[in-house]
Write a protein that holds these residues in place. Sequence first.
Motif, PDB file in Angstrom:
ATOM      1  N   VAL A   1      -9.525 -11.657 -13.491  1.00 38.09           N
ATOM      2  CA  VAL A   1     -10.727 -10.888 -13.141  1.00 38.09           C
ATOM      3  C   VAL A   1     -10.730 -10.595 -11.641  1.00 38.09           C
ATOM      4  N   ARG A   2     -10.404 -11.604 -10.842  1.00 35.13           N
ATOM      5  CA  ARG A   2     -10.356 -11.393  -9.396  1.00 35.13           C
ATOM      6  C   ARG A   2      -9.262 -10.388  -9.029  1.00 35.13           C
ATOM      7  N   ALA A   3      -8.121 -10.506  -9.713  1.00 35.37           N
ATOM      8  CA  ALA A   3      -7.020  -9.582  -9.421  1.00 35.37           C
ATOM      9  C   ALA A   3      -7.405  -8.148  -9.749  1.00 35.37           C
ATOM     10  N   GLN A   4      -8.077  -7.945 -10.889  1.00 34.92           N
ATOM     11  CA  GLN A   4      -8.484  -6.587 -11.256  1.00 34.92           C
ATOM     12  C   GLN A   4      -9.507  -6.048 -10.266  1.00 34.92           C
ATOM     13  N   ALA A   5     -10.426  -6.928  -9.852  1.00 40.56           N
ATOM     14  CA  ALA A   5     -11.422  -6.491  -8.871  1.00 40.56           C
ATOM     15  C   ALA A   5     -10.743  -6.094  -7.557  1.00 40.56           C
ATOM     16  N   ALA A   6      -9.742  -6.883  -7.139  1.00 41.02           N
ATOM     17  CA  ALA A   6      -9.011  -6.557  -5.908  1.00 41.02           C
ATOM     18  C   ALA A   6      -8.246  -5.248  -6.062  1.00 41.02           C
ATOM     19  N   GLU A   7      -7.618  -5.056  -7.205  1.00 39.25           N
ATOM     20  CA  GLU A   7      -6.845  -3.833  -7.440  1.00 39.25           C
ATOM     21  C   GLU A   7      -7.765  -2.618  -7.419  1.00 39.25           C
ATOM     22  N   GLU A   8      -8.940  -2.751  -8.075  1.00 38.76           N
ATOM     23  CA  GLU A   8      -9.886  -1.634  -8.079  1.00 38.76           C
ATOM     24  C   GLU A   8     -10.474  -1.388  -6.695  1.00 38.76           C
ATOM     25  N   GLY A   9     -10.505  -2.408  -5.860  1.00 39.68           N
ATOM     26  CA  GLY A   9     -11.005  -2.257  -4.500  1.00 39.68           C
ATOM     27  C   GLY A   9      -9.936  -1.802  -3.534  1.00 39.68           C
ATOM     28  N   GLY A  10      -8.708  -1.565  -4.043  1.00 44.72           N
ATOM     29  CA  GLY A  10      -7.629  -1.050  -3.198  1.00 44.72           C
ATOM     30  C   GLY A  10      -6.798  -2.116  -2.522  1.00 44.72           C
ATOM     31  N   ASP A  11      -7.057  -3.376  -2.750  1.00 44.15           N
ATOM     32  CA  ASP A  11      -6.273  -4.457  -2.123  1.00 44.15           C
ATOM     33  C   ASP A  11      -5.168  -4.892  -3.083  1.00 44.15           C
ATOM     34  N   ARG A  12      -4.093  -4.082  -3.136  1.00 44.90           N
ATOM     35  CA  ARG A  12      -3.014  -4.360  -4.105  1.00 44.90           C
ATOM     36  C   ARG A  12      -2.254  -5.643  -3.753  1.00 44.90           C
ATOM     37  N   ALA A  13      -2.165  -5.949  -2.483  1.00 48.58           N
ATOM     38  CA  ALA A  13      -1.449  -7.176  -2.094  1.00 48.58           C
ATOM     39  C   ALA A  13      -2.170  -8.410  -2.636  1.00 48.58           C
ATOM     40  N   ALA A  14      -3.508  -8.395  -2.472  1.00 48.91           N
ATOM     41  CA  ALA A  14      -4.274  -9.522  -3.015  1.00 48.91           C
ATOM     42  C   ALA A  14      -4.168  -9.569  -4.527  1.00 48.91           C
ATOM     43  N   ALA A  15      -4.219  -8.388  -5.169  1.00 45.51           N
ATOM     44  CA  ALA A  15      -4.106  -8.352  -6.631  1.00 45.51           C
ATOM     45  C   ALA A  15      -2.753  -8.895  -7.080  1.00 45.51           C
ATOM     46  N   ARG A  16      -1.674  -8.493  -6.340  1.00 44.43           N
ATOM     47  CA  ARG A  16      -0.339  -8.962  -6.711  1.00 44.43           C
ATOM     48  C   ARG A  16      -0.242 -10.482  -6.575  1.00 44.43           C
ATOM     49  N   GLY A  17      -0.816 -11.015  -5.508  1.00 43.50           N
ATOM     50  CA  GLY A  17      -0.779 -12.465  -5.317  1.00 43.50           C
ATOM     51  C   GLY A  17      -1.565 -13.205  -6.388  1.00 43.50           C
ATOM     52  N   LEU A  18      -2.714 -12.659  -6.760  1.00 45.10           N
ATOM     53  CA  LEU A  18      -3.524 -13.302  -7.797  1.00 45.10           C
ATOM     54  C   LEU A  18      -2.845 -13.260  -9.160  1.00 45.10           C
ATOM     55  N   VAL A  19      -2.172 -12.145  -9.482  1.00 45.34           N
ATOM     56  CA  VAL A  19      -1.434 -12.062 -10.762  1.00 45.34           C
ATOM     57  C   VAL A  19      -0.285 -13.063 -10.771  1.00 45.34           C
ATOM     58  N   ALA A  20       0.430 -13.149  -9.638  1.00 48.82           N
ATOM     59  CA  ALA A  20       1.533 -14.118  -9.564  1.00 48.82           C
ATOM     60  C   ALA A  20       1.014 -15.541  -9.756  1.00 48.82           C
ATOM     61  N   LEU A  21      -0.135 -15.835  -9.136  1.00 56.05           N
ATOM     62  CA  LEU A  21      -0.722 -17.175  -9.299  1.00 56.05           C
ATOM     63  C   LEU A  21      -1.132 -17.403 -10.760  1.00 56.05           C
ATOM     64  N   ALA A  22      -1.690 -16.375 -11.394  1.00 49.48           N
ATOM     65  CA  ALA A  22      -2.074 -16.495 -12.803  1.00 49.48           C
ATOM     66  C   ALA A  22      -0.852 -16.744 -13.682  1.00 49.48           C
TER      67      ALA A  22
END
Length: 915
Positions: free
Chosen positions: A779-800
């Motif tokens: 959920v956090r990764a999708q929120a980051a991706e939708e907010g334009g922070d792809r680096a944060a989204a990528r890190g959160l997906v990797a952690l997941a």
Amino acid sequence: MSEPEESDAGWPAPDADPQGDPFLRTRFVVPARPVAFLRRERLVSHLDRALRTPLTMVNGPAGAGKTLLAADWAAARETPVAWLTTDATGQKPGVFWAYLLKALRTTGMPLPAGIGCPADAGRAPPTLLARLAAELSALDRPVVVVLDEYDRVTDPEIAEQLEFVLHHAGDGLRLVLVTRTEPLLPLHRYRAAGALTEIRGAELAFTCEEAAALLELHGLRLPEPATQGLVERTRGWAAGLRLCALAARESPDPQTYLKEFEADRTSVADFLLAEVLRRQPAATQDLLLRVSVLDRFRPDLVNALTGRTDAEPILAGLCRANAFVEHLEQDWYRLHPLFGEILRAHLRVRAPGLETELHRRAARWLRGSGSLTETLGHGAAAGDWQFTAGALVDDLAIGWLFAGLRSDELYELFSRMGPEAAGPAAELVRAARELSRHEVDRGLGHLRRAEEGLAAADGRTTAGTPSAAGPGELLPGTPDPAAGWGPPGAEPAQAQARLSWALLEALAARLTGAPARAELAATAAEALRGEVPAHLLDRHPELIALLLAHLGSARLWAGRFEDAHTALTGAAGAVAGASTALAREDSLGRLALIDYLDGRLAGAERTARAALTETERYGLPQPSGAGMGRLVLAAVAVERDDLDRAQAFLEEAAEPHPALLDPVMEAGRAIATARLHLARGDIGAALAAAERTVPAAVASPWAEGQTALVVSAAHLADGRPETAAKVLQALPDAAPACTVAFARAELAAGRPLAAIDLLDRMRPEARSGPAVTVRALLVRAQAAEEGGDRAAARGLVALALREARRDGLRRPFTEAGPWIRPFLDASTPRGGPVDAHRRDARPSDGPPPPLVEELTGRELDVLRRLALTMSTQEIAADLYLSVNTVKTHLKSAYRKLSAGRRNEAVRRARELGLL
């Protein structure tokens, strides 16, 4: 005395015995085998040892096939065998030796005339015996003598003389005794010297294969189970098998006849009555008829049934005489099954009505000796149900109606109990019977009447007791049932009855979803434990195990996971055995459910799999208590996107044990089924399954939460995020999984800040496993991706992904939607938890190579955790092993699987069906 007076040494061999009667030639003839005779090579080979030992004994009951075996063996000998069938009317020493000398001469043995023949029927001259022994000892090849029906020789003088000749004949004589009884010879000396060959009743009994061959000789071909049943009923008794085969051959349905024939109406009865019963004195016949009502017996019990005091020597004598009385262990005996059937039928004719009284006496004697199972059987046979129910309750064995190897047997036994049986014990047993089959309303009625009877016995009324509230929750102000149930010095039997009531009350509370009632029942039970003899609690560990299982399940329904874990762990840790297996298996399944609800799939799977084996190892009646374990495994399989396996587990869990079909089980089934439908895209079926009403006295917070999760996910999958959010918003005290799902719905509704706020406000003390944390990260990764922070989204997906590897999670990534695909393509390593198809897509040039060697149990344990993408350190911690030990097991598993890497080893194990 002159030589002629002693033995008529100078005369030729006479044609008459010392009494002047002509020799009966039939006594020297080897008996003919019947047309349908079966040669049994194993016994013939054993008899061949007779040529290596001076004495051989074939000892067995009437009709065991002794004579036919010896005759078959003798007829196949290249050299003649001297055969003598002894006669009950010719047991005087002089006559015996005259016949034995005649038998030797009949075979062609050249006995010199100087040996002579006894002139006096009552004695055999010592010189004759000495000459015979000397003549035999001088032979180049031993002569074989078979004495058939030797049990008729009862004169100890003959036995002494025979021992003298056998001893001094040396290697010139091989003596074979065919007898029903132990001969009056010093057998212990022959055994100690290795000079005795023995074939006894157990070896003479037909095996199942031999019985099938014998029946085939009679023109009968039966399925193996039918043959096995006949062998068990006859105990392989040769005459019984032959007589049954002859009778069955005349029946239009031989298989049914051999399964259902009444022994007392066959030729078997004629044989046993004539050959066994009527040979006994009248007093012994009466003893045999009376003990026929018993499956097993000992002298004290026989004395109680007969009014005698001398049963011990009589039973020992019957056993030695092979009179179809078998010695079991210590001083216990039993009758041959067919003999027992015939005697019981004979008893009913000879003494109508006595059988019931004998059962009643046996039940009371056995009750005093501590043999509960037999006590119950005889009490029921006597129709004394009040006594029988009281015995079960007084022994604290009420749990036997639910658990153990005798549950079905006891259920059937007490189904014959009529309404005339009154009192608390009878009502408790009736309540247990009904509750064991999930007849809750009827069970509660009997439980209430039992409680009223117990209260009356304690000098109390039932007003204000827990049962006054009916099947729902307790009325306000209800007193503690342990507080005043009788004086501290109440009779032990009353304490046993009250503790049995507490067990059934806890079960009823569990089945009706009334956790407060279960707590009160457990409190009452704890207060009563001190009043119950400790040895009874030790003898029946299933009672406390079942009580804890019921309490734990009721607490689980209430959502009190910590308290439920404590009770269920206590039940799961009960003394291992058939009686506690159901409670242990059931508790393990519910402990697995707690892990699943907390999002710890790997732990849930391990515990659920442990639950599957508890009742199987004891061969307990099905269905077992592993229904919850299978439901948990189905739910875990859904989370791993293994939908076929989930379906298989759901089907296996379709028929749980009726006494365990409580609201927890019903809710678990509804949730697992709904999640499977949802994973398959069948939203309507998912909603129908999730919203199915589970009857219970009180609502369960986690059941409501899990239902809301499925309903919300269904609406979200159907494109209705607002509805999905409203479903979860209505929950009063949401669990972490519900909060994460609510956040996901908010995000789908276009409110990312609200979603993140929900996740940030989650209680830090809430313990959640990967199934929850992975979804929160996504959920956090999708929120980051939708907010334009792809680096944060990528890190959160990797952690997941790293979190998901521990439990093999795939479903959260599948249900996340198309936004996650680019991150998975970039982040997922080969063999990761998401792209299962990629892991299995490696082309194969042919069938997998076979195993080099079978994997050990520990290697399989390591491999299973490897398949969950656990690291070496995690596997070591999970199995309580060192890292080096895990590496050693991995290296060995790689070698056996012909694999070089982890992913390859897991793939090979799956191909070979090991995972």
